[in-house]
Motif scaffolding. Structure first.
Motif, PDB file in Angstrom:
ATOM      1  N   GLY A 106       8.675  21.013   1.067  1.00  0.00           N
ATOM      2  CA  GLY A 106       9.805  21.028   2.087  1.00  0.00           C
ATOM      3  C   GLY A 106      11.040  21.421   1.402  1.00  0.00           C
ATOM      4  N   ALA A 107      11.148  21.064  -0.068  1.00  0.00           N
ATOM      5  CA  ALA A 107      12.264  21.691  -0.823  1.00  0.00           C
ATOM      6  C   ALA A 107      12.316  23.400  -0.909  1.00  0.00           C
ATOM      7  CB  ALA A 107      12.331  21.097  -2.250  1.00  0.00           C
ATOM      8  N   GLN A 108      11.042  23.785  -0.959  1.00  0.00           N
ATOM      9  CA  GLN A 108      10.907  25.161  -0.882  1.00  0.00           C
ATOM     10  C   GLN A 108      11.567  25.732   0.272  1.00  0.00           C
ATOM     11  OE1 GLN A 108       6.612  25.531  -2.604  1.00  0.00           O
ATOM     12  NE2 GLN A 108       7.368  27.597  -2.530  1.00  0.00           N
ATOM     13  N   LEU A 109      11.099  25.304   1.391  1.00  0.00           N
ATOM     14  CA  LEU A 109      11.571  25.797   2.835  1.00  0.00           C
ATOM     15  C   LEU A 109      12.825  25.707   2.995  1.00  0.00           C
ATOM     16  CD1 LEU A 109       8.797  24.535   5.079  1.00  0.00           C
ATOM     17  CD2 LEU A 109       9.056  26.742   4.355  1.00  0.00           C
ATOM     18  N   ALA A 110      13.462  24.315   2.394  1.00  0.00           N
ATOM     19  CA  ALA A 110      15.083  24.167   2.465  1.00  0.00           C
ATOM     20  C   ALA A 110      15.771  25.232   1.743  1.00  0.00           C
ATOM     21  CB  ALA A 110      15.419  22.702   2.214  1.00  0.00           C
ATOM     22  N   ALA A 111      15.463  25.527   0.590  1.00  0.00           N
ATOM     23  CA  ALA A 111      16.095  26.466  -0.356  1.00  0.00           C
ATOM     24  C   ALA A 111      15.900  27.983   0.393  1.00  0.00           C
ATOM     25  CB  ALA A 111      15.410  26.294  -1.845  1.00  0.00           C
ATOM     26  N   ALA A 112      14.996  28.246   1.005  1.00  0.00           N
ATOM     27  CA  ALA A 112      15.094  29.678   1.493  1.00  0.00           C
ATOM     28  C   ALA A 112      15.777  29.529   2.855  1.00  0.00           C
ATOM     29  CB  ALA A 112      13.482  29.592   2.080  1.00  0.00           C
ATOM     30  N   CYS A 113      16.343  28.432   3.283  1.00  0.00           N
ATOM     31  CA  CYS A 113      17.416  28.590   4.416  1.00  0.00           C
ATOM     32  C   CYS A 113      18.902  28.932   3.787  1.00  0.00           C
ATOM     33  CB  CYS A 113      17.391  27.276   5.093  1.00  0.00           C
ATOM     34  SG  CYS A 113      16.042  27.004   6.069  1.00  0.00           S
ATOM     35  N   ASP A 114      19.519  29.604   4.772  1.00  0.00           N
ATOM     36  CA  ASP A 114      20.814  29.969   4.338  1.00  0.00           C
ATOM     37  C   ASP A 114      21.865  28.982   3.999  1.00  0.00           C
ATOM     38  OD1 ASP A 114      20.562  32.902   4.635  1.00  0.00           O
ATOM     39  OD2 ASP A 114      20.624  32.452   6.624  1.00  0.00           O
ATOM     40  N   LEU A 115      21.650  27.811   4.757  1.00  0.00           N
ATOM     41  CA  LEU A 115      22.606  26.495   4.762  1.00  0.00           C
ATOM     42  C   LEU A 115      21.593  25.246   4.852  1.00  0.00           C
ATOM     43  CD1 LEU A 115      25.445  27.836   7.065  1.00  0.00           C
ATOM     44  CD2 LEU A 115      25.550  27.533   4.652  1.00  0.00           C
ATOM     45  N   ARG A 116      22.044  24.172   4.456  1.00  0.00           N
ATOM     46  CA  ARG A 116      21.402  22.949   4.408  1.00  0.00           C
ATOM     47  C   ARG A 116      22.458  21.869   4.591  1.00  0.00           C
ATOM     48  NH1 ARG A 116      19.632  26.608   1.427  1.00  0.00           N
ATOM     49  NH2 ARG A 116      21.555  26.665   0.370  1.00  0.00           N
ATOM     50  N   PHE A 117      22.221  21.322   5.573  1.00  0.00           N
ATOM     51  CA  PHE A 117      22.950  19.805   5.948  1.00  0.00           C
ATOM     52  C   PHE A 117      21.993  18.614   5.776  1.00  0.00           C
ATOM     53  CE2 PHE A 117      26.339  22.098   9.110  1.00  0.00           C
ATOM     54  CZ  PHE A 117      26.696  22.882   8.104  1.00  0.00           C
ATOM     55  N   ALA A 118      22.497  17.699   5.217  1.00  0.00           N
ATOM     56  CA  ALA A 118      21.641  16.371   5.073  1.00  0.00           C
ATOM     57  C   ALA A 118      22.239  15.151   5.289  1.00  0.00           C
ATOM     58  CB  ALA A 118      21.227  16.042   3.427  1.00  0.00           C
ATOM     59  N   LEU A 161      13.155  12.392  -7.918  1.00  0.00           N
ATOM     60  CA  LEU A 161      13.854  12.750  -6.790  1.00  0.00           C
ATOM     61  C   LEU A 161      15.363  12.257  -6.772  1.00  0.00           C
ATOM     62  CD1 LEU A 161      11.715  10.802  -4.000  1.00  0.00           C
ATOM     63  CD2 LEU A 161      11.609  13.026  -5.014  1.00  0.00           C
ATOM     64  N   ILE A 162      16.177  13.091  -6.248  1.00  0.00           N
ATOM     65  CA  ILE A 162      17.582  12.936  -6.362  1.00  0.00           C
ATOM     66  C   ILE A 162      18.387  12.788  -4.747  1.00  0.00           C
ATOM     67  CG2 ILE A 162      18.045  14.490  -8.221  1.00  0.00           C
ATOM     68  CD1 ILE A 162      19.163  16.474  -6.516  1.00  0.00           C
ATOM     69  N   ASP A 163      19.438  11.892  -4.675  1.00  0.00           N
ATOM     70  CA  ASP A 163      19.914  11.771  -3.453  1.00  0.00           C
ATOM     71  C   ASP A 163      20.633  12.555  -2.736  1.00  0.00           C
ATOM     72  OD1 ASP A 163      22.355  11.239  -4.804  1.00  0.00           O
ATOM     73  OD2 ASP A 163      22.273   9.139  -4.656  1.00  0.00           O
ATOM     74  N   ALA A 164      21.225  12.391  -1.749  1.00  0.00           N
ATOM     75  CA  ALA A 164      21.870  13.608  -1.079  1.00  0.00           C
ATOM     76  C   ALA A 164      23.362  13.621  -1.583  1.00  0.00           C
ATOM     77  CB  ALA A 164      22.244  13.128   0.640  1.00  0.00           C
ATOM     78  N   GLU A 165      23.748  12.705  -2.152  1.00  0.00           N
ATOM     79  CA  GLU A 165      25.209  13.140  -2.790  1.00  0.00           C
ATOM     80  C   GLU A 165      25.103  13.749  -3.979  1.00  0.00           C
ATOM     81  OE1 GLU A 165      24.073   9.923  -1.442  1.00  0.00           O
ATOM     82  OE2 GLU A 165      25.446  10.174   0.034  1.00  0.00           O
ATOM     83  N   ARG A 166      24.174  13.672  -4.950  1.00  0.00           N
ATOM     84  CA  ARG A 166      23.943  14.354  -5.774  1.00  0.00           C
ATOM     85  C   ARG A 166      23.332  15.943  -5.540  1.00  0.00           C
ATOM     86  NH1 ARG A 166      20.393  13.074 -11.501  1.00  0.00           N
ATOM     87  NH2 ARG A 166      20.924  15.107 -12.628  1.00  0.00           N
ATOM     88  N   ALA A 167      22.860  16.118  -4.450  1.00  0.00           N
ATOM     89  CA  ALA A 167      22.425  17.195  -4.015  1.00  0.00           C
ATOM     90  C   ALA A 167      23.393  18.142  -3.621  1.00  0.00           C
ATOM     91  CB  ALA A 167      21.245  17.216  -2.869  1.00  0.00           C
ATOM     92  N   LEU A 168      24.502  17.268  -2.951  1.00  0.00           N
ATOM     93  CA  LEU A 168      25.712  18.106  -2.285  1.00  0.00           C
ATOM     94  C   LEU A 168      26.572  18.383  -3.662  1.00  0.00           C
ATOM     95  CD1 LEU A 168      27.596  18.729  -0.306  1.00  0.00           C
ATOM     96  CD2 LEU A 168      28.800  16.446  -0.446  1.00  0.00           C
TER      97      LEU A 168
END
Length: 251
Positions: A106-118, A161-168
């Protein structure tokens, strides 16, 4: 319902939904195989200007269905890489709308997108170290380009795993939305992308992805398209521009 990729097109936005909710939308081999031809079909659809990738039931994708790895892990990884590369090569803007788990494949697919909103509460992880899998070099480079080598090593070495805030903070995602706000914001931003110049977007996508040999090509496209003149005229006339250039089909 069998695991599948669902898709729809509305108002120039194609939405692809990963649907395998009993396993947190883990991708089966059949789903990995189905993604590249589906993307090819949507890329050639002139009605599509933006693609949104998301998951069913409040979670994005928990990775590959581990049961598919028992026979040939190498084959399963190859399927995932081909799907990832097809998504990265999609010629129009792509946006991952992420809730819940975004892990492994899933992270592979998300990284392949231009943008990621969580959405708040989303969890991200790159977990090959938990399975003794060598993460593909192309996927590693893509991850490093997003988050830098230190964070990429943290994710890959630990599988934590990391949370959305750290991912941002690390650049893995572009926006974090309050609970319940993801769908509305993604729809709103997709409409913004639809209204903008496909010429600008297509050229920017190539340049941002590292192409260094296409300046003359895109300059010629800009001259022939008339989009610049239309954009300037629309600005001066205080109206929405009617850009004419569109991504060529592969046919």
């Amino acid at each position: 319902m069998d695991p599948q990729l669902q898709h729809s097109v509305a108002e120039s936005v194609a939405t692809v939904v990963i649907s395998h909710p009993e396993k947190r939308n883990a991708m089966t081999a059949a789903m990995w195989r189905a993604l590249p031809p589906l993307l090819g079909e949507l890329a050639d659809d002139p009605a599509v200007r933006v693609l949104v990738l998301t998951g069913e039931g409040g979670t994005f994708c928990a990775g590959a269905d581990i049961s598919t790895l028992r026979g040939s892990p190498q084959e399963a990884q190859g399927l995932a890489v081909r799907a990832e590369e097809a998504l990265a090569a999609f010629p129009k803007p792509t946006l991952a709308a992420i809730g819940g788990h975004c892990v492994g494949g899933g992270a592979q697919l998300a990284a392949a997108c231009d943008l990621r909103f969580a959405e708040e509460g989303a969890l991200f992880g790159v977990t090959p170290a938990k399975l003794g899998i060598v993460y593909p070099s192309s996927s590693t480079r893509r991850l490093v380009s997003l988050v830098g080598p230190a964070t990429a090593k943290y994710l890959l070495f630990s599988g934590e795993l990391i949370d959305a805030e750290r991912a941002l903070r690390t650049g893995l995602v572009d926006e974090v939305l309050p609970a319940g706000g993801l769908g509305k914001r993604v729809a709103e931003f997709a409409r913004v992308l639809v209204s903008r110049s496909q010429l600008t977007q297509a050229a920017a996508k190539e340049f941002a992805d590292g192409r260094t040999d296409r300046d003359a090509h895109w300059a010629a496209q800009a001259r022939a398209s008339g989009d610049t003149a239309e954009g300037v005229a629309a600005f001066l006339e205080r109206r929405q521009p009617r850009f004419g250039w569109s991504v060529p089909t592969s046919g």
